[in-house]
Design a protein around this motif. Structure first.
Motif, mmCIF file in Angstrom:
data_model
loop_
_atom_site.group_PDB
_atom_site.id
_atom_site.type_symbol
_atom_site.label_atom_id
_atom_site.label_comp_id
_atom_site.label_asym_id
_atom_site.label_seq_id
_atom_site.Cartn_x
_atom_site.Cartn_y
_atom_site.Cartn_z
ATOM 1 N N LYS A 104 27.552 -1.173 44.197
ATOM 2 C CA LYS A 104 27.085 -2.418 44.811
ATOM 3 C C LYS A 104 26.569 -3.393 43.757
ATOM 4 O O LYS A 104 26.639 -4.609 43.951
ATOM 5 C CB LYS A 104 26.007 -2.147 45.860
ATOM 6 C CG LYS A 104 26.556 -1.524 47.136
ATOM 7 C CD LYS A 104 25.563 -1.508 48.272
ATOM 8 C CE LYS A 104 24.403 -0.579 48.050
ATOM 9 N NZ LYS A 104 23.536 -0.435 49.229
ATOM 10 N N SER A 123 33.020 -2.627 50.768
ATOM 11 C CA SER A 123 33.044 -2.236 52.175
ATOM 12 C C SER A 123 32.431 -0.854 52.374
ATOM 13 O O SER A 123 32.876 0.122 51.780
ATOM 14 C CB SER A 123 34.492 -2.239 52.672
ATOM 15 O OG SER A 123 34.547 -1.843 54.017
ATOM 16 N N PRO A 158 29.652 -6.785 44.791
ATOM 17 C CA PRO A 158 28.811 -7.184 45.918
ATOM 18 C C PRO A 158 29.508 -7.179 47.280
ATOM 19 O O PRO A 158 28.866 -6.981 48.293
ATOM 20 C CB PRO A 158 28.342 -8.593 45.553
ATOM 21 C CG PRO A 158 28.888 -8.906 44.228
ATOM 22 C CD PRO A 158 29.752 -7.793 43.770
ATOM 23 N N GLY A 159 30.825 -7.363 47.338
ATOM 24 C CA GLY A 159 31.544 -7.402 48.612
ATOM 25 C C GLY A 159 32.119 -6.067 49.034
ATOM 26 O O GLY A 159 33.014 -6.000 49.866
#
Length: 84
Positions: A23, A30, A27-28
């Motif tokens: 993370k 899933s 940042p994106g």
């Protein structure tokens, strides 16, 4: 751990989970439950040996080592390459 798509190398200290380290650099990313039972974070393993701590993959899938749940999994080999 190496991320194949970006070429990024990520070190995961023993006191952090793999998903936490990921993370920081993705940042994106899933994911959902972070407990290894929903499958949202299933990620393809390109090299290395994952340590499976999920409750989703079958024994055959675990033995094949082609994917892992990155929210709870770890690595038993020196290097792990993920399709991220």
């Amino acid at each position: 751990m190496q991320l194949a798509r970006t070429g990024t190398t990520v070190t995961v200290p023993r006191d952090r989970r793999l998903i936490e380290a990921l993370k920081d650099v993705l940042p994106g990313l899933s994911y959902d439950c972070e407990k290894g039972y929903c499958g949202a974070c299933e990620t393809r393993v390109l090299a290395g040996t994952p340590e499976h701590r999920d409750s989703i993959l079958s024994e055959d899938e675990r033995a094949a080592g082609r994917s892992m749940m990155i929210c709870v999994g770890r690595c038993t080999s020196e290097r792990l390459v993920l399709d991220l």
